[in-house]
Design a protein around this motif. Structure first.
Motif, PDB file in Angstrom:
ATOM      1  N   ALA A 180       0.852  -1.198   0.000  1.00  0.00           N
ATOM      2  CA  ALA A 180       0.000   0.000   0.000  1.00  0.00           C
ATOM      3  C   ALA A 180       0.884   1.243   0.000  1.00  0.00           C
ATOM      4  N   ARG A 181       0.443   2.276  -0.723  1.00  0.00           N
ATOM      5  CA  ARG A 181       1.230   3.512  -0.778  1.00  0.00           C
ATOM      6  C   ARG A 181       1.437   4.054   0.624  1.00  0.00           C
ATOM      7  N   LYS A 182       2.699   4.149   1.014  1.00  0.00           N
ATOM      8  CA  LYS A 182       3.024   4.595   2.373  1.00  0.00           C
ATOM      9  C   LYS A 182       2.460   5.995   2.630  1.00  0.00           C
ATOM     10  N   GLN A 183       2.467   6.823   1.592  1.00  0.00           N
ATOM     11  CA  GLN A 183       2.059   8.202   1.814  1.00  0.00           C
ATOM     12  C   GLN A 183       0.573   8.305   2.135  1.00  0.00           C
ATOM     13  N   ARG A 184      -0.238   7.418   1.559  1.00  0.00           N
ATOM     14  CA  ARG A 184      -1.668   7.450   1.874  1.00  0.00           C
ATOM     15  C   ARG A 184      -1.880   7.071   3.328  1.00  0.00           C
ATOM     16  N   ILE A 185      -1.096   6.098   3.802  1.00  0.00           N
ATOM     17  CA  ILE A 185      -1.194   5.709   5.212  1.00  0.00           C
ATOM     18  C   ILE A 185      -0.777   6.885   6.086  1.00  0.00           C
ATOM     19  N   MET A 186       0.321   7.558   5.689  1.00  0.00           N
ATOM     20  CA  MET A 186       0.791   8.712   6.456  1.00  0.00           C
ATOM     21  C   MET A 186      -0.261   9.814   6.459  1.00  0.00           C
ATOM     22  N   ALA A 187      -0.894  10.027   5.307  1.00  0.00           N
ATOM     23  CA  ALA A 187      -1.915  11.082   5.219  1.00  0.00           C
ATOM     24  C   ALA A 187      -3.033  10.802   6.212  1.00  0.00           C
ATOM     25  N   ALA A 188      -3.463   9.544   6.297  1.00  0.00           N
ATOM     26  CA  ALA A 188      -4.538   9.194   7.228  1.00  0.00           C
ATOM     27  C   ALA A 188      -4.073   9.372   8.670  1.00  0.00           C
ATOM     28  N   ARG A 189      -2.837   8.949   8.936  1.00  0.00           N
ATOM     29  CA  ARG A 189      -2.332   9.036  10.318  1.00  0.00           C
ATOM     30  C   ARG A 189      -2.208  10.485  10.769  1.00  0.00           C
ATOM     31  N   VAL A 190      -1.731  11.347   9.858  1.00  0.00           N
ATOM     32  CA  VAL A 190      -1.508  12.730  10.258  1.00  0.00           C
ATOM     33  C   VAL A 190      -2.845  13.429  10.532  1.00  0.00           C
TER      34      VAL A 190
ATOM     35  N   GLY B  77       2.410  24.919  21.754  1.00  0.00           N
ATOM     36  CA  GLY B  77       1.751  25.646  22.836  1.00  0.00           C
ATOM     37  C   GLY B  77       1.754  24.819  24.110  1.00  0.00           C
ATOM     38  N   GLY B  78       2.841  24.085  24.333  1.00  0.00           N
ATOM     39  CA  GLY B  78       2.955  23.268  25.523  1.00  0.00           C
ATOM     40  C   GLY B  78       2.327  21.889  25.401  1.00  0.00           C
ATOM     41  N   LYS B  79       1.606  21.668  24.309  1.00  0.00           N
ATOM     42  CA  LYS B  79       0.931  20.379  24.137  1.00  0.00           C
ATOM     43  C   LYS B  79       1.779  19.445  23.278  1.00  0.00           C
ATOM     44  N   THR B  80       1.543  18.153  23.434  1.00  0.00           N
ATOM     45  CA  THR B  80       2.250  17.188  22.608  1.00  0.00           C
ATOM     46  C   THR B  80       1.594  17.120  21.230  1.00  0.00           C
ATOM     47  N   ARG B  81       2.248  16.430  20.343  1.00  0.00           N
ATOM     48  CA  ARG B  81       1.731  16.240  18.990  1.00  0.00           C
ATOM     49  C   ARG B  81       0.320  15.649  19.031  1.00  0.00           C
ATOM     50  N   ARG B  82       0.166  14.677  19.921  1.00  0.00           N
ATOM     51  CA  ARG B  82      -1.102  13.952  19.994  1.00  0.00           C
ATOM     52  C   ARG B  82      -2.271  14.864  20.366  1.00  0.00           C
ATOM     53  N   GLU B  83      -1.947  15.881  21.149  1.00  0.00           N
ATOM     54  CA  GLU B  83      -3.016  16.780  21.611  1.00  0.00           C
ATOM     55  C   GLU B  83      -3.229  17.959  20.663  1.00  0.00           C
ATOM     56  N   THR B  84      -2.469  17.970  19.570  1.00  0.00           N
ATOM     57  CA  THR B  84      -2.497  19.135  18.687  1.00  0.00           C
ATOM     58  C   THR B  84      -3.098  18.769  17.331  1.00  0.00           C
ATOM     59  N   ARG B  85      -3.901  19.668  16.828  1.00  0.00           N
ATOM     60  CA  ARG B  85      -4.500  19.454  15.513  1.00  0.00           C
ATOM     61  C   ARG B  85      -3.555  20.021  14.448  1.00  0.00           C
ATOM     62  N   ILE B  86      -3.034  19.148  13.597  1.00  0.00           N
ATOM     63  CA  ILE B  86      -2.076  19.583  12.581  1.00  0.00           C
ATOM     64  C   ILE B  86      -2.607  19.235  11.199  1.00  0.00           C
ATOM     65  N   GLY B  87      -2.499  20.171  10.291  1.00  0.00           N
ATOM     66  CA  GLY B  87      -2.816  19.895   8.895  1.00  0.00           C
ATOM     67  C   GLY B  87      -1.529  19.667   8.136  1.00  0.00           C
ATOM     68  N   TYR B  88      -1.549  18.761   7.179  1.00  0.00           N
ATOM     69  CA  TYR B  88      -0.320  18.442   6.460  1.00  0.00           C
ATOM     70  C   TYR B  88      -0.631  18.377   4.969  1.00  0.00           C
ATOM     71  N   VAL B  89       0.221  19.021   4.175  1.00  0.00           N
ATOM     72  CA  VAL B  89       0.051  18.980   2.719  1.00  0.00           C
ATOM     73  C   VAL B  89       1.301  18.353   2.107  1.00  0.00           C
ATOM     74  N   PHE B  90       1.099  17.281   1.360  1.00  0.00           N
ATOM     75  CA  PHE B  90       2.221  16.574   0.752  1.00  0.00           C
ATOM     76  C   PHE B  90       2.573  17.182  -0.602  1.00  0.00           C
ATOM     77  N   GLN B  91       3.812  16.967  -1.005  1.00  0.00           N
ATOM     78  CA  GLN B  91       4.225  17.385  -2.342  1.00  0.00           C
ATOM     79  C   GLN B  91       3.472  16.571  -3.395  1.00  0.00           C
ATOM     80  N   ASN B  92       3.431  15.258  -3.163  1.00  0.00           N
ATOM     81  CA  ASN B  92       2.824  14.359  -4.142  1.00  0.00           C
ATOM     82  C   ASN B  92       1.330  14.202  -3.844  1.00  0.00           C
TER      83      ASN B  92
END
Lengths: 286, 264
Positions: A180-190, B77-92
């Protein structure tokens, strides 16, 4: 450096009036495209027609004795008659049923098991040898063993075919998950997906395309094993039985017709699965 | 480190949002980060720029929790990653969106994960559509959209839950120039509307300076902060920004620092 030598030449020569007139008009281009499409549709038929003609000629000229090779017309007539309500239709239906039963068993067991094994690579590695070993063992070699276990029953044929097919399904589904595409798994996890949600929302979907390859191979395998089993395990029906029975009484026309019927069945199953795959795994290859 | 002791509520706007202390990351035996410290203020766009292989993407992947760290801590803000809402945008973007879901469902996915009601999800997606000025059909599957549209959808998905931080890993690298310009403007517009802290890895210095309030320049590995270059031009920035003396100076200085670090 050869580019330097050749490139300037065409540029230097201005297009003369003749070459402009030679350019095809839009209507001509459309006609040519239509012609190419028609040829494209006809091409797949060429081989079949050629085989039919050669077969007819060989039979007509009696290059092979008619006892071994009857002409294509009588064989096709026997096929159509048989499939249109004759005994062959019953045999066809029985083989379809057994193949689909075996396939259903292998899919219902194989896909979940494959996906589970694939999502835990250690688990898969621990049974990989077994899967590869039995996948490499011809299912027909297991027929006597299955005879001992299930006796000369109808279910025996289904069981052995399911055995042959299930390993293919497990293998393909497991690898589908592992690749499975690792990045899709990462996207879901993040986005905060739990392990279960990653499994449900990503891994299963990612495994669908390879799983379908497995299912398509599995149904072919199921058909092969069912036909072999029908020949040898005290059968009274099925296409395998029809082929062997016709051969025993030298009803060559019927034998060829039954072989063709088996081929048609295999081909149709393949087409059906390709179609289903394209519908269900609509994102495949895009 | 006082930030650790303050409760998350009632923090002043000036207190750093992201604090990285003593970050350690090894690749095999080679240290990539070995005692790395960084403070990132709230409500800024930070561009990350540095030599090849200095671990720009690794840094934001560690912040996102996608790559484990070998030591130190990253707090929001003093919180761990787990407690923080993060958005992520991939290149691909092709492998970031889920092709088995319609684009609308892709954008709604993080909201469904949070257990929002259907009506609330619907409303939020509509809100995003309005603020992005989306002209394409969200009921299409991602593979039916152009690259730029897919990346736009990825950014909408990242912003949907109203994250405290958005991390972007070279979000424009796989796009053509026209789409790059379009999404850059969208990003800036969203930032002006929401003030969401953004951290953006870039390999294009002009783009890095153009978007950023601060350009984070990194050294070769083991990676340290070479310098943080501030760029205070007013928003919305536009084509004129690119020829403004302040922009040219910020870019020139960044390039100087970059070249000094590469030659070290």
């Amino acid at each position: 450096m050869s580019a330097d030598m050749t490139d300037p030449a065409p540029l230097a020569a201005p297009p003369d009036a003749g070459s402009i007139r030679a350019l095809p008009s839009r209507a001509q281009a459309r006609r040519r495209a239509a012609r190419e499409r028609a040829v494209g549709l006809l091409l797949p038929v060429v081989g079949a027609v050629a085989l039919f003609v050669i077969w007819a000629l060989v039979a007509q000229m009696k290059l092979i004795t008619p006892i071994l090779l009857p002409g294509p017309i009588p064989v096709l007539a026997t096929l159509v008659q048989g499939l249109a309500g004759g005994k062959l239709m019953m045999d066809f239906a029985v083989t379809v049923l057994r193949t689909l039963e075996a396939f259903a068993i292998s899919a219902v067991i194989g896909m979940p098991l494959g996906v589970l094994l694939g999502s835990n690579e250690k688990a898969y590695r621990s049974v990989e040898f077994l899967i590869d070993f039995f996948r490499s063992t011809p299912a027909s070699a297991m027929i006597p063993l299955f005879l001992l276990i299930f006796g000369v029953s109808d279910f025996n044929k289904v069981a052995i075919a399911a055995f042959g097919a299930v390993l293919i399904v497990i293998f393909n589904s497991a690898y589908g998950v592992m690749n499975a595409r690792k990045q899709r798994i990462m996207a879901a996890r993040v986005m905060g997906a739990s392990g279960w949600r990653v499994f449900r929302d990503v891994l299963i979907w990612e495994s669908l395309q390879p799983s379908f390859v497995g299912l398509r191979t599995a149904v072919s395998m199921a058909l092969v094993v069912v036909v072999v089993a029908e020949m040898f395990i005290g059968s009274t029906n099925g296409l395998g039985h029809a082929i062997l029975d016709a051969q025993q009484v030298l009803n060559v026309k019927l034998m060829y017709a039954a072989i063709l019927a088996t081929g048609i069945l295999g081909y149709l199953l393949n087409i059906l699965f390709l179609y289903a795959e394209r519908r269900i795994v609509h994102w495949s290859g895009r | 480190m006082t930030i650790l002791d303050t409760p998350t509520t009632g923090q002043s706007v000036d207190s750093p949002l992201i604090t990285i202390r003593g970050l350690v990351k090894y690749f095999g035996d080679a240290p990539l980060y070995d005692g790395f410290d960084l403070d990132i203020a709230r409500g800024r766009i930070i561009s990350v720029f540095g030599p090849n292989g200095c671990g720009k993407s690794t840094l934001i992947n560690m912040m996102a929790g996608l790559i484990p760290i070998d030591g130190g801590e990253i707090l929001f803000g003093g919180k761990t990653r787990r407690e923080t809402r993060i958005g992520y945008v991939f290149q691909n973007y092709r492998e970031a969106l889920f092709p088995w879901m319609r684009t609308r469902d892709n954008i709604a996915y993080p909201l469904k994960l949070m257990g929002w009601s259907k009506a609330r999800v619907e409303a939020r997606v509509e809100e995003l559509v309005a603020s992005f000025g989306i002209g394409f059909d969200l009921n299409r599957y991602p593979y039916e959209l152009s690259g730029g549209q897919q990346q736009t959808a990825s950014i909408m998905r990242a912003l949907a839950p109203g994250p405290e931080v958005v991390l972007l890993d070279e979000p424009f690298s796989a796009l053509d120039f026209e789409m790059t310009l379009f999404i850059r403007e969208k990003l800036q517009q969203v930032f002006m509307e929401t003030g969401t802290t953004m951290m953006l890895v870039s390999h294009d210095l002009e783009e890095a300076v153009y978007l950023a309030d601060e350009v984070l320049l990194l050294t070769k590995r083991p990676t340290q902060v070479a310098e943080v270059v501030r760029f205070d031009a007013a928003r919305p920035r536009d084509l004129d920004t690119l020829s403004a003396p302040a922009f040219i100076e910020a870019k020139r200085h960044s390039l100087e620092v970059f070249q000094r670090e590469v030659r070290k």
